[in-house]
Design a protein around this motif. Sequence first.
Motif, PDB file in Angstrom:
ATOM      1  N   ASP A  33      -3.078 -16.731   5.503  1.00  0.00           N
ATOM      2  CA  ASP A  33      -3.565 -17.342   6.742  1.00  0.00           C
ATOM      3  C   ASP A  33      -2.571 -18.340   7.318  1.00  0.00           C
ATOM      4  O   ASP A  33      -2.415 -18.435   8.529  1.00  0.00           O
ATOM      5  N   VAL A  34      -1.937 -19.110   6.439  1.00  0.00           N
ATOM      6  CA  VAL A  34      -1.038 -20.182   6.886  1.00  0.00           C
ATOM      7  C   VAL A  34       0.158 -20.247   5.948  1.00  0.00           C
ATOM      8  O   VAL A  34       0.000 -20.172   4.728  1.00  0.00           O
ATOM      9  N   ALA A 221       5.853 -13.115   7.855  1.00  0.00           N
ATOM     10  CA  ALA A 221       4.901 -13.189   8.969  1.00  0.00           C
ATOM     11  C   ALA A 221       3.599 -13.850   8.522  1.00  0.00           C
ATOM     12  O   ALA A 221       3.199 -13.744   7.363  1.00  0.00           O
ATOM     13  N   ALA A 222       2.943 -14.523   9.453  1.00  0.00           N
ATOM     14  CA  ALA A 222       1.627 -15.127   9.206  1.00  0.00           C
ATOM     15  C   ALA A 222       1.013 -15.511  10.548  1.00  0.00           C
ATOM     16  O   ALA A 222       1.732 -15.663  11.551  1.00  0.00           O
ATOM     17  N   PRO A 223      -0.310 -15.727  10.599  1.00  0.00           N
ATOM     18  CA  PRO A 223      -0.946 -16.139  11.853  1.00  0.00           C
ATOM     19  C   PRO A 223      -0.641 -17.575  12.258  1.00  0.00           C
ATOM     20  O   PRO A 223      -0.636 -17.894  13.446  1.00  0.00           O
ATOM     21  N   ASN A 224      -0.401 -18.468  11.251  1.00  0.00           N
ATOM     22  CA  ASN A 224      -0.190 -19.882  11.553  1.00  0.00           C
ATOM     23  C   ASN A 224       0.898 -20.456  10.651  1.00  0.00           C
ATOM     24  O   ASN A 224       1.084 -20.010   9.509  1.00  0.00           O
ATOM     25  N   PHE A 225       1.580 -21.471  11.179  1.00  0.00           N
ATOM     26  CA  PHE A 225       2.678 -22.111  10.453  1.00  0.00           C
ATOM     27  C   PHE A 225       2.552 -23.626  10.565  1.00  0.00           C
ATOM     28  O   PHE A 225       2.192 -24.156  11.628  1.00  0.00           O
ATOM     29  N   VAL A 226       2.874 -24.301   9.471  1.00  0.00           N
ATOM     30  CA  VAL A 226       2.979 -25.760   9.457  1.00  0.00           C
ATOM     31  C   VAL A 226       4.378 -26.112   8.984  1.00  0.00           C
ATOM     32  O   VAL A 226       4.796 -25.701   7.891  1.00  0.00           O
ATOM     33  N   PHE A 227       5.117 -26.864   9.780  1.00  0.00           N
ATOM     34  CA  PHE A 227       6.445 -27.340   9.394  1.00  0.00           C
ATOM     35  C   PHE A 227       6.314 -28.826   9.041  1.00  0.00           C
ATOM     36  O   PHE A 227       6.104 -29.668   9.917  1.00  0.00           O
ATOM     37  N   ALA A 228       6.402 -29.125   7.741  1.00  0.00           N
ATOM     38  CA  ALA A 228       6.313 -30.497   7.243  1.00  0.00           C
ATOM     39  C   ALA A 228       7.587 -30.785   6.461  1.00  0.00           C
ATOM     40  O   ALA A 228       7.570 -30.928   5.237  1.00  0.00           O
ATOM     41  N   CYS A 229       8.694 -30.865   7.161  1.00  0.00           N
ATOM     42  CA  CYS A 229      10.023 -30.837   6.540  1.00  0.00           C
ATOM     43  C   CYS A 229      10.748 -32.173   6.584  1.00  0.00           C
ATOM     44  O   CYS A 229      11.977 -32.223   6.409  1.00  0.00           O
ATOM     45  N   GLY A 230      10.036 -33.254   6.826  1.00  0.00           N
ATOM     46  CA  GLY A 230      10.641 -34.576   6.755  1.00  0.00           C
ATOM     47  C   GLY A 230      11.895 -34.707   7.586  1.00  0.00           C
ATOM     48  O   GLY A 230      11.914 -34.346   8.778  1.00  0.00           O
ATOM     49  N   PRO A 231      13.010 -35.191   6.985  1.00  0.00           N
ATOM     50  CA  PRO A 231      14.233 -35.422   7.762  1.00  0.00           C
ATOM     51  C   PRO A 231      14.928 -34.142   8.201  1.00  0.00           C
ATOM     52  O   PRO A 231      15.907 -34.210   8.939  1.00  0.00           O
TER      53      PRO A 231
END
Length: 413
Positions: A33-34, A221-231
């Motif tokens: 899903d993510v 591939a996916a329906p949703n993405f979260v980019f939590a990559c700091g610097p």
Amino acid sequence: MADLTRRDTLEAGAATLGYALGAPAVRADAATDVIVIGAGVFGAWTARALQAAGRKVLLLDAWAPAHARASSGGESRMTRGSYGADEVYTRMAWDSLAEWRALSARAELPLFHRSGVLFFFPRREDYAIRAMEAHRRLKLPTELLDRKEMARRFPQIDFTDIEIGLYEPEFGALMARRSVETLVAEFAAAGGRYRRAAIAPPQPGRGPLARIVTTAGESIAAPNFVFACGPWLPKLFPALLGPRIFPTRQEVFFFAPPAGDDRFSVGRLPNWADFNEGDIYYGFPDLEGRGIKIAHDRHGPAIDPDAGDRTASEHALADVRRFLERRFPALRGAPLNEARVCQYENSANGDLLIDFHPDRPNLLLVGAGSGHGFKHGPAVGRYAASLLLDPDFAPEPRFSLASKGLRQQRAVH
């Protein structure tokens, strides 16, 4: 997870992580899903919150959870509720504390040390008064102390030129790297998937993002993405975030207390911060024998998180040693145990970024911890998951991309 002991849970997660680190390919499938990119404190708590909501999550990191160059890496982070008038962060810190304590209770080694936090001021500044007002509204057990009472409770500290302090007995220190590793191990043991993979910058365009591509050429591939990559967020989104997130070089130092002297241990010395008219120095007691940690909370020069020099500087060491010996006379001449260079990834004023990409409605950006974000990890994870899953969720304007300026002028302390 109810049928697993604490050790079983962490060992199962660690085994999953070990397998993932050696996996030759990274592929999501129709059940994903993510995809969360970045296994630091924000990414890990977001993945866990999405998992708790029943979503199938793939968590990726280019190196490892809370690795040495990540802003979530390193030994320890402070958790405190003093934010002046910024009650939104006081609430987040207090709400997150319960989840940190629960995670620590499940771990084999402590992740949270309830050392207390003392924030002290040279006079009755507006920051202190507004912070105390916020704590009373939220019914936090914070105490307002005068210099005489602080000197009685904490004689290790020289409170010359200090008038008042805020003492937060329920807060303290988080073991940063260990906490994130434990959280990701739990995520994996509960059925989440973690893989090691570096992501290339997404191609510019409009509309939902269909897939990401690793630097090894794999397409996911996916329906949703979260980019939590700091610097690394400015590198992945140079046009959008390059002018809005500012990674800075920060140095921390650990000094050895006198042999046989327990005055600087947890339970005797709290975490502390000297407001110093906004030019803050802060420190930790001797956690688990590592040494007494001290740092100057001044933004350092710009740093590239990949290629930046990680050698501590003599001038920064001299700066913190002068301050340490002024406030802690018994530590004059204390040996240096360790020095470490990490980074903040600052927004213009210190507010967090938790918002969707303006051209990609299924791509959520989570970052700009700005040197104070680690403690808020659980609340950030819940907030990010709510943005993704609840169409009626009301976002906090301060976390929006639109609120992020182009010039550093920190307002959040």
